[in-house]
Write an enzyme that holds these catalytic residues in place. Structure first.
Site, PDB file in Angstrom:
ATOM      1  N   GLN A  10      -5.008  -4.113  12.339  1.00 30.69           N
ATOM      2  CA  GLN A  10      -4.195  -4.702  13.396  1.00 30.69           C
ATOM      3  C   GLN A  10      -2.953  -5.302  12.763  1.00 30.69           C
ATOM      4  OE1 GLN A  10      -6.218  -7.302  16.169  1.00 30.69           O
ATOM      5  NE2 GLN A  10      -4.368  -8.516  16.491  1.00 30.69           N
ATOM      6  N   ALA A 191       3.868  -8.670  10.202  1.00 30.71           N
ATOM      7  CA  ALA A 191       3.801  -7.209  10.166  1.00 30.71           C
ATOM      8  C   ALA A 191       3.708  -6.699   8.727  1.00 30.71           C
ATOM      9  CB  ALA A 191       5.032  -6.623  10.853  1.00 30.71           C
ATOM     10  N   SER A 192       3.091  -5.539   8.589  1.00 29.98           N
ATOM     11  CA  SER A 192       2.980  -4.830   7.301  1.00 29.98           C
ATOM     12  C   SER A 192       2.224  -5.635   6.240  1.00 29.98           C
ATOM     13  CB  SER A 192       4.367  -4.446   6.772  1.00 29.98           C
ATOM     14  OG  SER A 192       5.081  -3.673   7.715  1.00 29.98           O
ATOM     15  N   ARG A 193       1.386  -6.559   6.698  1.00 29.97           N
ATOM     16  CA  ARG A 193       0.597  -7.406   5.790  1.00 29.97           C
ATOM     17  C   ARG A 193       1.463  -8.315   4.916  1.00 29.97           C
ATOM     18  NH1 ARG A 193      -2.524  -6.032   9.064  1.00 29.97           N
ATOM     19  NH2 ARG A 193      -4.647  -5.259   8.767  1.00 29.97           N
ATOM     20  N   LEU A 194       2.725  -8.502   5.286  1.00 30.36           N
ATOM     21  CA  LEU A 194       3.598  -9.426   4.558  1.00 30.36           C
ATOM     22  C   LEU A 194       3.543 -10.793   5.248  1.00 30.36           C
ATOM     23  CD1 LEU A 194       6.623  -7.082   3.777  1.00 30.36           C
ATOM     24  CD2 LEU A 194       4.745  -7.771   2.269  1.00 30.36           C
TER      25      LEU A 194
END
Length: 214
Positions: A10, A191-194
């Site tokens: 997610q 977002a983008s695991r950042l």
């Protein structure tokens, strides 16, 4: 399993967290986030995972409910004869984690516990519903019991003993702790695991704030 859990993902896009926007006091920052979680009707917003360590160095954790947060720290109540209480007696260091998935947020806390005063414990105990007061008397928390009937029989006898009383005396073995923090980390999913991670550490009685890489 029919579903491959490794494929569950997610992306987090609801909020951001910048160092310049957080409060200088991590307790106030926590209170702000908790208020937002309550306003958003996050399910069990006061639920927290609490980790302790046994005398053998083996960690354990469980979910508890936060009952107060103030300038000194985070307050919860329990049976002083429980496993966690015995572990805290041996090693008062603990770690708490709050997770509010609806807001894509997590707060991680490290601190040292102290018992709150008997008067504070009694005041909170009196505020509990009678059935919860009975439960505190009935349960020998963390003890091995042969079946549930034992608890239900104890509850029945206590209901009879305290019939007509709306407020029960507090059991001696039950009371509160306060976690006095020396570290808090606020995690905001991105977002983008950042993800955004803001860390507060207590140094020379002052809070130092840093951003961490996700």
């Amino acid at each position: 399993m029919e579903k491959n859990i490794a494929e569950i993902r997610q992306d987090y896009v609801r909020h951001s967290l910048r160092k310049k926007d957080v409060d200088e006091n991590p307790i106030k920052q926590f209170q702000k986030w908790l208020t937002e979680a309550l306003t958003a009707e996050v399910r069990e917003a006061t639920a927290m995972n609490m980790a302790t360590v046994s005398e053998q160095g083996v960690p354990s954790s469980r979910i508890l409910l936060l009952k107060d947060v103030n300038e000194q720290g985070f307050v919860f109540y329990t049976n002083y004869q429980s496993n966690k209480a015995r572990q805290l007696e041996h090693n008062p260091a603990t770690a708490l984690t709050f997770f509010w998935p609806e807001l894509e947020r997590q707060v991680r806390i490290q601190g040292v516990v102290k018992k709150v005063s008997k008067e504070e414990s009694e005041e909170y105990f009196r505020s509990r519903p009678k059935n919860s007061q009975i439960g505190a008397w009935a349960s020998p928390q963390s003890s091995v019991i042969s079946n549930r009937d034992i608890l239900e029989e104890r509850e029945r006898k206590l209901q009879e003993k305290f019939r007509g009383q709306d407020i029960l005396p507090k059991p001696e073995q039950w009371g509160g702790y306060i976690v006095e923090p020396f570290l808090l980390e606020f995690w905001q999913g991105r977002a983008s695991r950042l993800h955004d991670r803001i860390l507060y550490t207590l140094e020379d009685k002052a809070w130092k704030i840093n951003r961490l890489a996700p």
